[in-house]
Write a protein that holds these residues in place. Structure first.
Motif, short mmCIF file in Angstrom:
data_model
loop_
_atom_site.label_atom_id
_atom_site.label_comp_id
_atom_site.label_asym_id
_atom_site.label_seq_id
_atom_site.Cartn_x
_atom_site.Cartn_y
_atom_site.Cartn_z
N MET A 103 11.69 -31.28 -20.49
CA MET A 103 10.62 -31.01 -19.54
C MET A 103 9.37 -31.74 -19.99
SD MET A 103 8.77 -27.42 -18.48
CE MET A 103 10.23 -26.72 -17.78
N ASN A 104 8.63 -32.26 -19.04
CA ASN A 104 7.37 -32.91 -19.32
C ASN A 104 6.43 -31.90 -19.95
OD1 ASN A 104 4.84 -34.08 -19.23
ND2 ASN A 104 5.20 -35.06 -17.24
N GLY A 105 5.98 -32.18 -21.18
CA GLY A 105 5.16 -31.24 -21.91
C GLY A 105 3.87 -30.87 -21.20
N SER A 106 3.20 -31.87 -20.61
CA SER A 106 1.93 -31.58 -19.95
C SER A 106 2.14 -30.69 -18.74
CB SER A 106 1.22 -32.87 -19.55
OG SER A 106 1.98 -33.58 -18.60
N LEU A 107 3.22 -30.91 -17.99
CA LEU A 107 3.51 -30.07 -16.83
C LEU A 107 3.86 -28.66 -17.27
CD1 LEU A 107 3.80 -29.88 -13.80
CD2 LEU A 107 6.17 -30.55 -14.04
N GLN A 108 4.65 -28.56 -18.33
CA GLN A 108 5.04 -27.25 -18.84
C GLN A 108 3.80 -26.45 -19.23
OE1 GLN A 108 7.43 -27.46 -22.35
NE2 GLN A 108 7.79 -25.26 -22.44
N TYR A 109 2.88 -27.07 -19.94
CA TYR A 109 1.70 -26.35 -20.41
C TYR A 109 0.69 -26.12 -19.29
CZ TYR A 109 3.61 -26.76 -25.01
OH TYR A 109 4.44 -26.66 -26.09
N SER A 110 0.69 -26.96 -18.25
CA SER A 110 -0.22 -26.72 -17.14
C SER A 110 0.29 -25.57 -16.27
CB SER A 110 -0.41 -27.99 -16.31
OG SER A 110 0.79 -28.34 -15.66
N ALA A 111 1.59 -25.35 -16.24
CA ALA A 111 2.15 -24.25 -15.45
C ALA A 111 1.95 -22.91 -16.16
CB ALA A 111 3.64 -24.49 -15.19
N LEU A 112 1.91 -22.92 -17.46
CA LEU A 112 1.81 -21.67 -18.22
C LEU A 112 0.54 -20.88 -17.89
CD1 LEU A 112 3.07 -19.79 -20.28
CD2 LEU A 112 1.97 -21.14 -22.07
N PRO A 113 -0.64 -21.48 -17.89
CA PRO A 113 -1.83 -20.68 -17.54
C PRO A 113 -1.75 -20.10 -16.12
CG PRO A 113 -2.50 -22.76 -18.50
CD PRO A 113 -1.02 -22.82 -18.30
N THR A 130 -1.89 -16.15 -15.20
CA THR A 130 -2.86 -15.65 -14.23
C THR A 130 -2.18 -14.86 -13.14
OG1 THR A 130 -4.34 -17.51 -14.66
CG2 THR A 130 -4.66 -16.34 -12.59
N LEU A 131 -1.08 -15.39 -12.60
CA LEU A 131 -0.34 -14.68 -11.56
C LEU A 131 0.22 -13.36 -12.07
CD1 LEU A 131 1.48 -17.74 -9.97
CD2 LEU A 131 -0.29 -16.32 -8.87
N ASN A 132 0.73 -13.36 -13.30
CA ASN A 132 1.26 -12.14 -13.90
C ASN A 132 0.17 -11.08 -14.04
OD1 ASN A 132 3.38 -10.63 -15.11
ND2 ASN A 132 2.47 -11.05 -17.11
N ALA A 158 4.53 -16.82 -5.47
CA ALA A 158 3.75 -17.92 -6.04
C ALA A 158 4.17 -18.18 -7.48
CB ALA A 158 2.26 -17.61 -5.96
N SER A 159 4.46 -17.11 -8.20
CA SER A 159 4.92 -17.24 -9.58
C SER A 159 6.27 -17.95 -9.65
CB SER A 159 5.00 -15.86 -10.23
OG SER A 159 5.40 -15.95 -11.56
N LEU A 160 7.18 -17.55 -8.76
CA LEU A 160 8.49 -18.21 -8.72
C LEU A 160 8.36 -19.68 -8.35
CD1 LEU A 160 10.61 -15.44 -6.99
CD2 LEU A 160 10.78 -16.20 -9.36
N ALA A 161 7.48 -19.98 -7.40
CA ALA A 161 7.28 -21.38 -7.01
C ALA A 161 6.69 -22.18 -8.17
CB ALA A 161 6.36 -21.46 -5.80
N THR A 162 5.78 -21.57 -8.91
CA THR A 162 5.20 -22.24 -10.07
C THR A 162 6.27 -22.54 -11.12
OG1 THR A 162 3.08 -21.14 -9.69
CG2 THR A 162 3.45 -22.05 -11.89
#
Length: 83
Positions: free
Chosen positions: A1-11, A15-17, A64-68
């Motif tokens: 997985m692209n590291g930057s994408l992985q870490y950008s999705a985490l925040p 937030t959604l959680n 939204a969380s699932l889509a993220t």
């Protein structure tokens, strides 16, 4: 997985959680008057509508969380098939 994408999705996921937990707490704190004789039915209906609105917002946030998650994982699928 692209590291930057992985870490950008985490925040975004965190937030959604947090939003879902806040909505759940808000829903649990809603007071619904008991349906005893003499209870104003409009108050009962209003409280029920607020709870239904909160449940809908929880559902939207969960989607939204699932889509993220799906979008955050889409690069991983692409990288698997490029080998």
């Amino acid at each position: 997985m692209n590291g930057s994408l992985q870490y950008s999705a985490l925040p975004r996921l965190l937030t959604l959680n947090l939003q879902v937990h806040e909505l759940e707490n808000q829903m649990l704190s809603e007071m619904v008057p008991a349906g005893t004789p003499g209870t104003d039915q409009s108050r009962i209906m209003t409280a029920g509508c607020r709870i239904a609105e909160i449940q809908e917002e929880i559902d939207r946030t969960a989607r939204a969380s699932l889509a993220t998650c799906w979008l955050g994982n889409s690069d991983a699928d692409d990288e698997e098939y490029e080998l």
